[in-house]
Scaffold this active site. Structure first.
Site, PDB file in Angstrom:
ATOM      1  N   SER A  36       4.278   2.441   8.026  1.00 37.40           N
ATOM      2  CA  SER A  36       3.994   1.388   7.051  1.00 37.40           C
ATOM      3  C   SER A  36       5.236   0.957   6.295  1.00 37.40           C
ATOM      4  CB  SER A  36       2.986   1.876   6.017  1.00 37.40           C
ATOM      5  OG  SER A  36       1.704   1.686   6.495  1.00 37.40           O
ATOM      6  N   HIS A  95       0.821  -1.221   0.000  1.00 33.51           N
ATOM      7  CA  HIS A  95       0.000   0.000   0.000  1.00 33.51           C
ATOM      8  C   HIS A  95       0.849   1.263   0.000  1.00 33.51           C
ATOM      9  CE1 HIS A  95       0.143  -0.281   4.566  1.00 33.51           C
ATOM     10  NE2 HIS A  95       0.250   1.018   4.432  1.00 33.51           N
ATOM     11  N   ASP A 140      -0.017  -7.435   1.093  1.00 31.39           N
ATOM     12  CA  ASP A 140       0.422  -6.069   1.361  1.00 31.39           C
ATOM     13  C   ASP A 140       1.944  -5.947   1.490  1.00 31.39           C
ATOM     14  OD1 ASP A 140       0.276  -3.370   1.728  1.00 31.39           O
ATOM     15  OD2 ASP A 140      -0.779  -3.436   3.646  1.00 31.39           O
TER      16      ASP A 140
END
Lengths: 532, 501
Positions: B194, B84, B115
């Site tokens: 992230s 992402h 992901d």
């Protein structure tokens, strides 16, 4: 205290009248109970006439001998816990006195009623009443006194009101209300539009008048009569205070209802049983071979067993006339009194069940005339019942499995918001019943919930699955479930479902044990089934 | 969905990912970090410019946006990060904590279903001296770890500390439909973390990737654990990513004694009921509803669908999770009381991909005389805020009612760009297209073919919609005359994009 309570009630009920669109079947569920409000101070009720100072003559008070107060206590059934009823609550409205000591109110006024009483506005004298006839689609009910001994005296000063069906667009009408001591409060209205729409249930559209004017809020907000020249021209259906537009149940529908009631057997309003599409689209008209100046609408659905189906109308026909009235591309005909009105009014408003109907359709370029007699689709004839009042929802409870018949009120009990998952799936069944009817089902039976018991261990979170089979028997209505549960196989009940997990097994002996426990234990279920 | 991804963005659109920067080796508890040594330079900030696809005007390039996240060196010029962080990227730039220079980068592999992504610097030379991070295993509950990255709150590298709170199978919010093993930690994981490494004793034990909105839950962050990472690395070792495989069955726990009796199960706690089998899945032609699954690869499946795997009780799907397309799986199942053994070849199960968000894809569409046709998927349904009940039903029950069997790629009439030729049918937008000129529509490509077909009445194009009372009809000559006019008026340069195949 009483006055204060009335004020509260009227505000609350009015707010339901403000709602745009059809009212929910029980718009007044949130009303505060009629009893037990603590007084919080003296307030003059709105509408009290204050005599101006310095005037000698007493204020003349006009009364009417054709209006009654109607007080109703009602208690709705719980759709999701079908053996329970909701809390009791009250409604106050007006009733129009008819000849023969009958009283006309809206059906909404008396839905789920547990006690109905009539009250003389001036003296406050009361007497119990019962529903003689009710039509929830037309939103009308006739009440009759429930005490022969008091009837004569109670009605002696009252005069039945006549119904006047002559109102037209532009006519001035007046809304009648009564004040605290029965004084008549009159406010003017003017009819601006005549059209068809549904009243309080969604399955049928009827004629309405739309009138503009200001309706003040009074203590008795249900069933306000709308009068023309002293005769009944309409009843208030809903009021949009923002736009000051009132929607009225018009005299032609009231008159139809009363004539139907008069013969002692109520048949209801007939329907054609078709859905149609407008044909304003020139390319669509050309595709259908409709000539440029030819009228008519495209029949998109023909309901099985309805009047049109019996006459032989088919999907794809172009309906061009009914009973000699030409239908235009929008589906309207020219009514002598109201101008362009939906063709549904010819059938529903201007005809009775059993009347002959003649339909002219174009099929493959040829005009044909089809005839039948008008019928009515009863609420129980629908795969998914469109409304349910006065009776509890049907169910079978066994072991903890709660089987219910799918109805619109059940779906509506989840609120208007779009629900995902099972409710969305059940809603779709309700809106496209054809494939399930073809399947031979009379009703949709589904598992609405599973109560936690020893026999339902592991199944507690199931909800919303359509039931296909029980113990090898196909389920087409709720009675089938009750019958099939009497015949377990090898000590097991096998319930086949249309959705995940597709099959449930229960121990038949444990189910019997649990049934006793459900009635006598914590759930205090009053009965294990309601099949009627 | 309560999850949020942990990327920051330029916020031209809402909901952009966050990225931060930092990288380093794992210190032991409470050991001071010295950034001047340069060893933390292998945790990098990834700055990403994106184009958010426009599913409402699919002929447009989309809305420019951007975000920033974290990545870390795992090999020679190979940086691991979250999918992402780099989804829909038009430009990627890597920065380290001690080097002011931005380094242009590109995606090497991306796996949206778990992901994860690998990116590389266009010029790998500046990173050659850095030491890649190495992987540990699954950390134990209540052991300490640190999250390193470039989260919101500053520009320099950040470290937060916490413990392992839980190890469980969790939904991954990037696609909204995939679930894998995930580790819950109470170290602060914030937007920008992230893709960053989570370390224990100097080894990577996970990649920070999602958390809850602070209004929903506190101190709940999730990291992608090493087994998921290693599966991804192994999958791409042959040069391309093959996606997870799926057994595509739904189990139903056996808790009820009557159920146990009906399924003829013993009291040993073994066996879970197969409640549903996807006909298009790996075992669609082998297992049936009502079968009982007894073991996978010799590993007993318990009544509640769990399996003991590497010493821990886990969802039985974990066995399938570790496998790759084409791998075999041995199943022992029971039908009508008889045990049977079968070896199945695992494959990817496609239909559910449509139910999740998709990335790095140009929206497909076809415009004909102002009628815009688009294939149904989550991105489309979200963008158009569909209200049509038939369409919503189709999307909601695409899997549960096996609607994908009849319509592998449902096509919607999403918009009608109004013109004289179609002004009477504008209210039919958002409907499901059932047939065009007598041909059943099973994919967007069918629309193109069907439009050129002749219906019974040749001079008309006839479009049948699902659950609508009438067909839509356009006179072919009028429609074809209007088409270029509409394209020009509504500023559409290409009348279709049907995909790359």
């Amino acid at each position: 205290m009483k006055l204060f309570v009335s004020t509260l009630l009227f505000l609350a009920s009015l707010s339901s009248l403000h709602a745009q669109g059809p009212l929910r079947p029980n718009p007044d569920r949130r009303l505060p109970p009629a009893q037990g409000q603590p007084p919080t101070g003296i307030r003059k009720p709105i509408g009290t006439i204050v005599r101006p100072q310095g005037m000698d003559a007493p204020q003349p008070i006009i009364n009417t001998s054709s209006l009654l107060k109607v007080n109703v206590t009602f208690q709705a059934h719980n759709m999701q816990i079908p053996w329970q009823k909701e809390g009791a609550s009250g409604r106050r409205g007006l009733g129009v006195v008819l000849p023969d000591n009958r009283v006309l109110v809206t059906a909404q006024m008396v839905s789920d009623a547990t006690y109905i009483e009539l009250e003389l506005p001036e003296s406050g004298q009361k007497m119990p009443a019962k529903v003689q006839a009710v039509d929830y689609e037309a939103n009308l009910a006739v009440l009759a006194p429930n005490s022969a001994t008091k009837e004569m005296a109670f009605f002696s000063g009252l005069k039945g009101m006549e119904v006047d069906t002559s109102a037209r667009i532009g006519d001035a009408l007046s809304v009648w209300q009564t004040g605290r001591v029965g004084e008549l409060i009159v406010t003017p209205m003017r009819i601006s539009k005549v059209m068809t729409q549904s009243y309080v249930v969604d399955n049928a559209a009827f004629l309405v008048y739309e009138a503009t004017g200001i309706i003040r809020t009074e203590a008795n907000s249900f069933t306000l009569p709308v009068v023309k020249g002293g005769k009944l021209a309409a009843l208030l259906l809903r009021y949009d205070s923002k736009n000051q537009v009132a929607t009225l149940v018009p005299a032609p529908i009231i008159d139809h209802f009363l004539k139907d009631v008069a013969d002692g057997k109520y048949d209801g309003f007939p329907s054609l049983g078709v859905e149609f599409q407008i044909t304003l689209d020139e390319q669509f008209r050309e595709y259908l071979d409709i000539k440029v100046d030819q009228p008519g609408v495209y029949i998109s659905t023909v309901m099985k067993g309805g009047s049109a189906d019996k006459a032989g109308v088919k999907k794809g026909d172009i309906l061009i006339a009914i009973n000699g009235s030409t239908i235009d591309s929008r589906g309207d005909y020219q009514d002598q009194q109201f101008g362009a009105v939906s063709v549904s009014h010819i059938v529903r408003g201007r005809s009775f069940v059993g009347d002959d109907v003649e339909m002219k359709v174009v099929r493959e370029g040829k005009e044909i005339v089809l005839k039948s007699q008008l019928t009515r689709k009863q609420p129980d004839d629908y795969l998914v019942r469109p409304y349910l009042f006065d009776k509890g929802p049907k169910y079978v409870l066994s072991g903890g499995m709660l089987f219910q018949e799918l109805t619109r009120p059940y779906l509506n009990s989840f609120g208007g918001e779009q629900q995902g998952g099972p409710i969305l799936r059940l809603q779709r069944i309700a809106s496209t019943p054809d494939e399930f009817e073809k399947d031979g089902r009379k009703k949709i039976i589904f598992l609405s919930a599973i109560l936690p018991t020893p026999s339902t261990q592991g199944y507690e979170r199931m909800s919303g699955q359509v039931v296909e089979e029980v113990n090898g028997k196909k389920i087409t209505q709720l009675a089938d479930v009750a019958a099939a549960l009497k015949e377990p196989k090898d000590g097991l009940h096998i319930v086949k479902l249309r959705e995940f997990p597709f099959v449930l097994h229960l121990d038949a002996l444990k189910v019997e044990k649990d049934n006793l426990q459900l009635m006598n234990g914590m759930f205090r279920v009053s009965g294990l089934s309601r099949l009627e | 969905m309560n999850y949020r991804l942990l990327l920051p963005t330029l916020a031209l659109l809402c909901g952009v990912p966050f990225l931060s920067r930092a990288a380093e080796e794992a210190p032991t508890a409470s050991q001071a970090i010295d950034l001047t040594t340069g060893e933390w330079d292998s945790v990098v900030n990834i700055d990403c410019s994106v184009l958010m696809p426009d599913y409402r005007e699919p002929w447009n390039a989309g809305q420019p946006s951007g975000g920033s996240g974290t990545g870390f060196l795992i090999g020679k010029n190979r940086f691991l990060t979250n999918a992402h962080v780099v989804s829909n990227a038009t430009k990627l730039v890597i920065r380290t904590t001690n080097d002011p220079q931005p380094h242009p980068a590109r995606i090497v592999f991306v796996a949206h279903d778990c992901d994860l992504a690998i990116i590389e610097a266009e010029d790998g030379a500046p990173f050659e001296k850095l030491k890649p991070l190495t992987f540990g295993g699954i950390p134990k509950l209540n052991t300490e770890l640190i999250a390193v990255g470039y989260p919101i709150g500053g520009d320099r590298i950040s470290v937060t500390r916490g413990i392992v709170s839980r190890i469980d199978f969790r939904p991954f919010s990037h696609t909204q439909v995939d679930s894998h093993l995930a580790i819950q930690v109470d170290a602060a994981i914030n937007p920008g973390n992230s893709g960053g490494p989570v370390l224990q004793n100097g080894k990577v034990v996970g990649v920070a990737f999602q958390g809850f909105n602070g209004r929903v839950a506190q101190n709940v962050g999730y990291i992608i654990p090493v087994p998921v990472i290693q599966r991804f690395l192994k999958d791409v070792s042959d040069g391309h990513y093959d996606h997870y495989v799926d057994i595509a069955i739904t189990d139903f726990a056996v808790e009820n004694s009557a159920q146990k009796k009906a399924l003829q199960l013993g009291d040993d706690g073994i066996g879970v009921m197969i409640a549903d089998v996807e006909p298009a899945g790996s075992v669609g032609k082998i297992l049936k509803r009502g079968d009982v699954l007894l073991s996978m690869d010799g590993n007993p499946v318990l009544n509640n669908g769990l399996i003991r795997f590497e010493g821990e009780l886990m969802d039985m799907n974990e066995v399938v999770e570790r496998k790759f397309a084409g791998d075999k799986l041995k199943l022992l199942y029971q039908r009508d009381g008889k045990k049977q053994e079968v070896e199945v070849v695992l494959s990817r199960f496609d239909p559910y991909v449509k139910l999740g968000s998709q990335y790095n894809q140009r929206p497909r569409y076809l415009v004909y005389a102002g009628l815009v046709f688009q294939p149904m998927d989550r991105d489309l349904v979200d963008a158009h805020q569909i209200r049509d009940p038939a369409t919503n039903y189709l999307f909601d029950n695409y899997l549960t009612d096996k609607l994908y069997v009849e319509r592998p790629e449902p096509v919607l009439l999403t918009t009608v760009l109004t013109d004289e030729v179609n002004t009477h049918i504008t209210m039919y937008a958002q409907s499901v297209v059932d047939e065009i000129n007598g041909m059943k529509i099973k994919s967007l490509k069918d629309v193109k073919e069907a439009l050129s077909k002749k219906d019974v009445k040749e001079s008309f194009v006839v479009i049948k919609l699902l659950e609508k009372g009438r067909p839509l009809v356009l006179k072919r000559d009028l429609a074809e005359a209007a088409h270029p006019r509409i394209m020009q008026t509504y500023n559409i340069s290409e009348d279709a994009y049907l995909g790359t195949e």
